[in-house]
Design a protein around this motif. Structure first.
Motif, PDB file in Angstrom:
ATOM      1  N   PRO A  22      22.429  31.966   3.726  1.00 31.35           N
ATOM      2  CA  PRO A  22      23.661  32.807   2.738  1.00 31.35           C
ATOM      3  C   PRO A  22      22.696  32.533   1.526  1.00 31.35           C
ATOM      4  O   PRO A  22      22.296  31.348   1.371  1.00 31.35           O
ATOM      5  CB  PRO A  22      24.997  31.525   2.874  1.00 31.35           C
ATOM      6  CG  PRO A  22      24.446  30.789   4.643  1.00 31.35           C
ATOM      7  CD  PRO A  22      22.557  30.731   4.820  1.00 31.35           C
ATOM      8  N   VAL A  23      24.012  33.120   0.619  1.00 30.81           N
ATOM      9  CA  VAL A  23      22.974  32.642  -0.709  1.00 30.81           C
ATOM     10  C   VAL A  23      23.311  31.786  -1.003  1.00 30.81           C
ATOM     11  O   VAL A  23      22.788  30.685  -2.089  1.00 30.81           O
ATOM     12  CB  VAL A  23      23.787  34.391  -1.561  1.00 30.81           C
ATOM     13  CG1 VAL A  23      23.160  33.486  -3.237  1.00 30.81           C
ATOM     14  CG2 VAL A  23      23.619  35.366  -1.635  1.00 30.81           C
ATOM     15  N   GLU A  24      24.762  30.671  -1.300  1.00 26.12           N
ATOM     16  CA  GLU A  24      24.581  29.149  -1.309  1.00 26.12           C
ATOM     17  C   GLU A  24      23.120  28.732  -0.829  1.00 26.12           C
ATOM     18  O   GLU A  24      22.974  27.424  -1.436  1.00 26.12           O
ATOM     19  CB  GLU A  24      26.156  28.460  -0.927  1.00 26.12           C
ATOM     20  CG  GLU A  24      26.616  27.550  -1.347  1.00 26.12           C
ATOM     21  CD  GLU A  24      27.554  27.234  -0.665  1.00 26.12           C
ATOM     22  OE1 GLU A  24      28.449  27.722  -0.051  1.00 26.12           O
ATOM     23  OE2 GLU A  24      28.126  26.196  -0.915  1.00 26.12           O
ATOM     24  N   VAL A  67      30.028  36.238  -3.099  1.00 18.88           N
ATOM     25  CA  VAL A  67      27.867  36.665  -3.014  1.00 18.88           C
ATOM     26  C   VAL A  67      28.065  35.195  -2.372  1.00 18.88           C
ATOM     27  O   VAL A  67      26.652  35.070  -1.476  1.00 18.88           O
ATOM     28  CB  VAL A  67      27.431  36.959  -4.081  1.00 18.88           C
ATOM     29  CG1 VAL A  67      26.221  36.740  -3.632  1.00 18.88           C
ATOM     30  CG2 VAL A  67      27.694  38.502  -5.345  1.00 18.88           C
ATOM     31  N   LEU A  68      28.033  34.282  -2.756  1.00 14.64           N
ATOM     32  CA  LEU A  68      27.649  32.985  -2.264  1.00 14.64           C
ATOM     33  C   LEU A  68      27.721  32.637  -0.508  1.00 14.64           C
ATOM     34  O   LEU A  68      26.815  32.283  -0.118  1.00 14.64           O
ATOM     35  CB  LEU A  68      28.468  31.836  -2.525  1.00 14.64           C
ATOM     36  CG  LEU A  68      28.181  31.568  -3.955  1.00 14.64           C
ATOM     37  CD1 LEU A  68      28.754  30.146  -5.446  1.00 14.64           C
ATOM     38  CD2 LEU A  68      26.380  31.327  -4.626  1.00 14.64           C
ATOM     39  N   ALA A  69      27.668  33.347  -0.150  1.00 19.01           N
ATOM     40  CA  ALA A  69      28.556  33.176   1.131  1.00 19.01           C
ATOM     41  C   ALA A  69      27.769  34.161   1.943  1.00 19.01           C
ATOM     42  O   ALA A  69      27.605  34.874   3.586  1.00 19.01           O
ATOM     43  CB  ALA A  69      30.109  33.665   1.844  1.00 19.01           C
ATOM     44  N   GLU A  70      27.495  35.607   0.943  1.00 21.11           N
ATOM     45  CA  GLU A  70      27.055  37.226   1.727  1.00 21.11           C
ATOM     46  C   GLU A  70      25.335  35.779   2.191  1.00 21.11           C
ATOM     47  O   GLU A  70      24.796  35.343   1.387  1.00 21.11           O
ATOM     48  CB  GLU A  70      26.787  38.136   0.702  1.00 21.11           C
ATOM     49  CG  GLU A  70      27.921  38.947   0.347  1.00 21.11           C
ATOM     50  CD  GLU A  70      27.844  39.362  -0.478  1.00 21.11           C
ATOM     51  OE1 GLU A  70      26.752  40.198  -0.358  1.00 21.11           O
ATOM     52  OE2 GLU A  70      29.052  39.802  -1.295  1.00 21.11           O
ATOM     53  N   PRO A  71      24.629  37.192   3.109  1.00 18.93           N
ATOM     54  CA  PRO A  71      23.670  36.503   3.480  1.00 18.93           C
ATOM     55  C   PRO A  71      22.142  37.841   2.006  1.00 18.93           C
ATOM     56  O   PRO A  71      22.563  38.376   1.925  1.00 18.93           O
ATOM     57  CB  PRO A  71      22.699  37.457   4.843  1.00 18.93           C
ATOM     58  CG  PRO A  71      23.404  38.327   4.343  1.00 18.93           C
ATOM     59  CD  PRO A  71      25.528  38.312   4.051  1.00 18.93           C
ATOM     60  N   VAL A  72      21.032  36.640   2.475  1.00 18.29           N
ATOM     61  CA  VAL A  72      20.550  36.696   1.154  1.00 18.29           C
ATOM     62  C   VAL A  72      19.228  38.538   1.420  1.00 18.29           C
ATOM     63  O   VAL A  72      19.610  38.803   0.377  1.00 18.29           O
ATOM     64  CB  VAL A  72      18.947  36.094   1.703  1.00 18.29           C
ATOM     65  CG1 VAL A  72      17.882  36.952   0.718  1.00 18.29           C
ATOM     66  CG2 VAL A  72      19.249  34.899   0.860  1.00 18.29           C
TER      67      VAL A  72
END
Ligand code: AMP
Length: 145
Positions: A22-24, A67-72
């Motif tokens: 995740p982006v986070e 976006v923070l929960a989206e995959p890289v």
């Protein structure tokens, strides 16, 4: 100077993240290692993408905190420019300036073997110029040993 000379000093280790991170989690990695980009790779040696703090900032501005929960893999750059250790420092400098990126992975036979950042380029350029300046000054003053 060649890229292999830079890697000899700074080492070949590269921080990588799998594409489903995740982006986070990516942000935590960037902060923890105090770096601006990581290579996206499932096995740690095959370059599948590159993602930098700029990608995070741009997509946050465009799409908001979801976006923070989206995959890289949703925000990375998949067409990665890489160089070989035999590349000259000047060529990498030109590549970074023309393409406006600050990180270039080093690859040998398809395997990730290091990364060069704009910080490495600038540091080595200054060292080179300083050595040249000292040599010239010694030559002019006759202080040659
Ligand atoms: P940077 O200046 O390295 O933070 O990256 C600026 C933009 O270029 C971001 O969208 C990165 O994903 C992308 N990028 C960074 N390094 C490379 C590279 N070696 N090849 C292709 N794209 C890159």
């Amino acid at each position: 100077m060649r890229i292999r000379d830079i890697l000899r000093v700074k080492g070949a280790s590269v921080v990588t993240v799998p594409p489903d991170t995740p982006v986070e989690g990516l942000i935590r990695q960037l902060a923890h290692h105090r770096i601006g980009a990581v290579v996206v790779s499932r096995d740690g040696v095959t370059v599948e993408g590159i993602v930098s703090e700029r990608d995070v900032v741009r997509t946050l501005a465009e799409r908001g905190p979801a976006v923070l929960a989206e995959p890289v893999s949703a925000i990375h750059t998949s067409q990665v420019r890489t160089v070989s250790p035999e590349a000259h420092l000047e060529d990498v400098e030109r590549l970074m300036t023309e393409r406006r990126f600050r990180h270039v992975p080093v690859v040998v036979d398809g395997r990730l073997s290091g990364v060069v950042s704009i910080g490495d380029v600038v540091k080595n350029r200054i060292d080179e110029l300083e050595t040249e300046r000292t040599t010239l000054a010694d030559y002019i003053t006759g202080d040659r040993t």
